[in-house]
Design a protein around this motif. Structure first.
Motif, PDB file in Angstrom:
ATOM      1  N   VAL A 197     -14.844  -0.561  -2.158  1.00 32.72           N
ATOM      2  CA  VAL A 197     -14.117   0.691  -2.437  1.00 32.72           C
ATOM      3  C   VAL A 197     -14.988   1.572  -3.342  1.00 32.72           C
ATOM      4  CG1 VAL A 197     -12.093   1.733  -3.523  1.00 32.72           C
ATOM      5  CG2 VAL A 197     -11.830  -0.381  -2.245  1.00 32.72           C
ATOM      6  N   HIS A 252      -6.748  -5.743  -2.461  1.00 28.32           N
ATOM      7  CA  HIS A 252      -8.069  -5.970  -1.861  1.00 28.32           C
ATOM      8  C   HIS A 252      -8.637  -7.311  -2.296  1.00 28.32           C
ATOM      9  CE1 HIS A 252      -8.294  -1.929  -0.371  1.00 28.32           C
ATOM     10  NE2 HIS A 252      -8.174  -1.389  -1.565  1.00 28.32           N
ATOM     11  N   PHE A 297     -18.154   2.860  -1.487  1.00 31.27           N
ATOM     12  CA  PHE A 297     -17.732   3.918  -0.560  1.00 31.27           C
ATOM     13  C   PHE A 297     -17.485   5.224  -1.323  1.00 31.27           C
ATOM     14  CE2 PHE A 297     -16.084   1.956   3.559  1.00 31.27           C
ATOM     15  CZ  PHE A 297     -16.781   2.840   4.344  1.00 31.27           C
ATOM     16  N   ILE A 351     -20.030   2.357   6.857  1.00 29.51           N
ATOM     17  CA  ILE A 351     -18.921   2.399   7.823  1.00 29.51           C
ATOM     18  C   ILE A 351     -19.070   1.260   8.832  1.00 29.51           C
ATOM     19  CG2 ILE A 351     -17.868   3.759   9.683  1.00 29.51           C
ATOM     20  CD1 ILE A 351     -18.616   6.287   7.973  1.00 29.51           C
ATOM     21  N   TRP A 408       0.856  -1.199   0.000  1.00 34.82           N
ATOM     22  CA  TRP A 408       0.000   0.000   0.000  1.00 34.82           C
ATOM     23  C   TRP A 408       0.884   1.238   0.000  1.00 34.82           C
ATOM     24  CZ3 TRP A 408      -4.300  -1.749  -1.502  1.00 34.82           C
ATOM     25  CH2 TRP A 408      -4.911  -2.868  -0.960  1.00 34.82           C
ATOM     26  N   TRP A 430      -6.510   7.374   6.192  1.00 34.24           N
ATOM     27  CA  TRP A 430      -6.610   7.850   7.583  1.00 34.24           C
ATOM     28  C   TRP A 430      -7.070   9.305   7.632  1.00 34.24           C
ATOM     29  CZ3 TRP A 430      -7.429   3.811  10.254  1.00 34.24           C
ATOM     30  CH2 TRP A 430      -6.795   2.614   9.938  1.00 34.24           C
ATOM     31  N   LEU A 445     -16.350  -1.682   9.319  1.00 33.39           N
ATOM     32  CA  LEU A 445     -15.675  -1.984  10.583  1.00 33.39           C
ATOM     33  C   LEU A 445     -15.936  -3.435  11.001  1.00 33.39           C
ATOM     34  CD1 LEU A 445     -16.115   1.370  12.537  1.00 33.39           C
ATOM     35  CD2 LEU A 445     -14.180   0.570  11.186  1.00 33.39           C
ATOM     36  N   LEU A 482      -2.020   6.397  -0.588  1.00 36.69           N
ATOM     37  CA  LEU A 482      -3.273   5.676  -0.324  1.00 36.69           C
ATOM     38  C   LEU A 482      -3.530   5.605   1.185  1.00 36.69           C
ATOM     39  CD1 LEU A 482      -5.538   3.988  -1.835  1.00 36.69           C
ATOM     40  CD2 LEU A 482      -4.380   2.022  -0.848  1.00 36.69           C
ATOM     41  N   PHE A 490      -4.450   8.969   2.428  1.00 33.01           N
ATOM     42  CA  PHE A 490      -5.836   9.174   1.985  1.00 33.01           C
ATOM     43  C   PHE A 490      -6.788   8.526   2.985  1.00 33.01           C
ATOM     44  CE2 PHE A 490      -9.102   6.320   0.215  1.00 33.01           C
ATOM     45  CZ  PHE A 490     -10.077   7.237  -0.159  1.00 33.01           C
ATOM     46  N   LEU A 548      -9.254  10.427   5.481  1.00 33.60           N
ATOM     47  CA  LEU A 548     -10.691  10.287   5.208  1.00 33.60           C
ATOM     48  C   LEU A 548     -11.449   9.934   6.491  1.00 33.60           C
ATOM     49  CD1 LEU A 548     -12.829  10.198   2.915  1.00 33.60           C
ATOM     50  CD2 LEU A 548     -12.450   7.732   2.835  1.00 33.60           C
ATOM     51  N   LYS A 597       3.111  -6.054   3.594  1.00 35.24           N
ATOM     52  CA  LYS A 597       2.533  -7.376   3.805  1.00 35.24           C
ATOM     53  C   LYS A 597       3.596  -8.426   3.505  1.00 35.24           C
ATOM     54  CE  LYS A 597      -2.401  -6.886   2.806  1.00 35.24           C
ATOM     55  NZ  LYS A 597      -3.498  -7.320   1.936  1.00 35.24           N
ATOM     56  N   VAL A 641      -5.290  -4.129   9.357  1.00 36.52           N
ATOM     57  CA  VAL A 641      -5.124  -2.751   9.867  1.00 36.52           C
ATOM     58  C   VAL A 641      -3.642  -2.413   9.940  1.00 36.52           C
ATOM     59  CG1 VAL A 641      -5.529  -1.194  11.806  1.00 36.52           C
ATOM     60  CG2 VAL A 641      -7.312  -2.812  11.139  1.00 36.52           C
TER      61      VAL A 641
END
Ligand code: HEM
Ligand code: HEM
Length: 230
Positions: free
Chosen positions: A109, A101, A112, A163, A17, A26, A167, A21, A24, A28, A190, A182
């Motif tokens: 995505v 993803h 959202f 949301i 990541w 956190w 979560l 991104l 963007f 957001l 990763k 997370v």
């Protein structure tokens, strides 16, 4: 057989990541939480509601552009697959991908982004029938502004539902399946994945600057709105 650097370091955490991104995402979270909080805090917080909403709008625009111009795992082309892949994944016929993803996350995505764009976009034309309105209120009739305000109110509930589902999904993958999503979305890394070469940070800064300038110019060009309803 030649061992490539990618195979050689297959288990070392690789950058998946890119930082734009992650910034963007956190940002957001803060902008959306701020938009809700400043609405519920009362009318005197409207200026902050507007500011948080502008940030959310610019971020949504950025993510759209980043879906075409960003590094590999941020690009829509790399993760958007048809409804068949989503169903197969939900039925357990496809394993969780080691990078990027999963098909359900990929679809979310887009959902959202659509909901965020509608929310922040309609806010620009909305009014509260008391004293406050978005900067583009003067560009539309009162009836249109009222309709867009209705959409702004309705879509806020959709956004909250998204949301909550988001979560819950993250809670499932991290809490039950222990995938460490997370952590990966925080560090960008990763294990066992093929990494990206660069985060394309300079390009991200150019895109965000262009969006901020465009929004500022549009707000300046908008007619002064008379929003006194009494
Ligand atoms: C993601 C960004 C945003 C979120 C989450 C958000 C959320 C909300 C919520 C929950 C309400 C109350 C709705 C209700 O009455 O039930 C509201 C009202 C309002 N928002 Fe936003 N908003 C956002 C962006 C914006 C923007 C960018 C503007 C304009 C600059 C704006 C202008 C307004 C106005 C004028 C109202 C009053 C409408 C009314 O009283 O019904 N919002 N917003
Ligand atoms: C206002 C609240 C939130 C919104 C609107 C939101 C939105 C999003 C969006 C749009 C994505 C897709 C990222 C992309 O563009 O590629 C995403 C991914 C993600 N979010 Fe959130 N998010 C929120 C809160 C959170 C919170 C509180 C957490 C952590 C506790 C979180 C963890 C994640 C993770 C781990 C991913 C990556 C999932 C994956 O690996 O596929 N999000 N989020």
């Amino acid at each position: 057989m030649t061992v490539t650097p990618a195979q050689d370091s297959a288990n070392a955490p690789a950058l998946v990541w890119d930082w734009p991104l992650r910034v963007f995402h956190w940002s957001l979270v803060l902008a959306v939480a701020g938009s809700f909080a400043t609405h519920y805090a009362g009318i005197e917080w409207f200026d902050w509601h507007r500011r948080c909403g502008y940030v959310a709008l610019v971020l949504a625009g950025f993510r759209l552009a980043w879906g075409f111009a960003g590094p590999r795992y941020s690009r829509f082309q790399s993760f958007l697959r048809g409804p068949r892949a989503v169903i197969d994944y939900l039925r357990g016929r496809q394993p969780y991908p080691s990078a990027g993803h999963n098909p359900v996350g990929a679809a979310s995505v887009l959902v959202f982004l659509a909901s965020l764009s509608i929310q922040a976009g309609t806010g620009l034309f909305a009014n509260d029938e008391i004293a406050n309105a978005g900067p583009f209120y003067g560009w539309v009739t009162q009836a249109t502004s009222n309709r867009l305000t209705g959409l702004h109110d309705f879509n806020a509930s959709i956004l909250i539902a998204l949301i909550v589902m988001h979560l819950a999904a993250i809670g499932w993958y991290d809490g039950v399946r222990r995938l460490g999503l997370v952590r990966a979305f925080w560090t960008g890394r990763k294990a066992g994945a093929e990494g990206i070469g660069s985060s394309r940070g300079a390009l991200a800064i150019v895109i965000v600057t262009a969006l901020v300038v465009a929004l500022a110019l549009a707000i300046r060009a908008a007619p002064e709105a008379s929003v006194s309803f009494f």
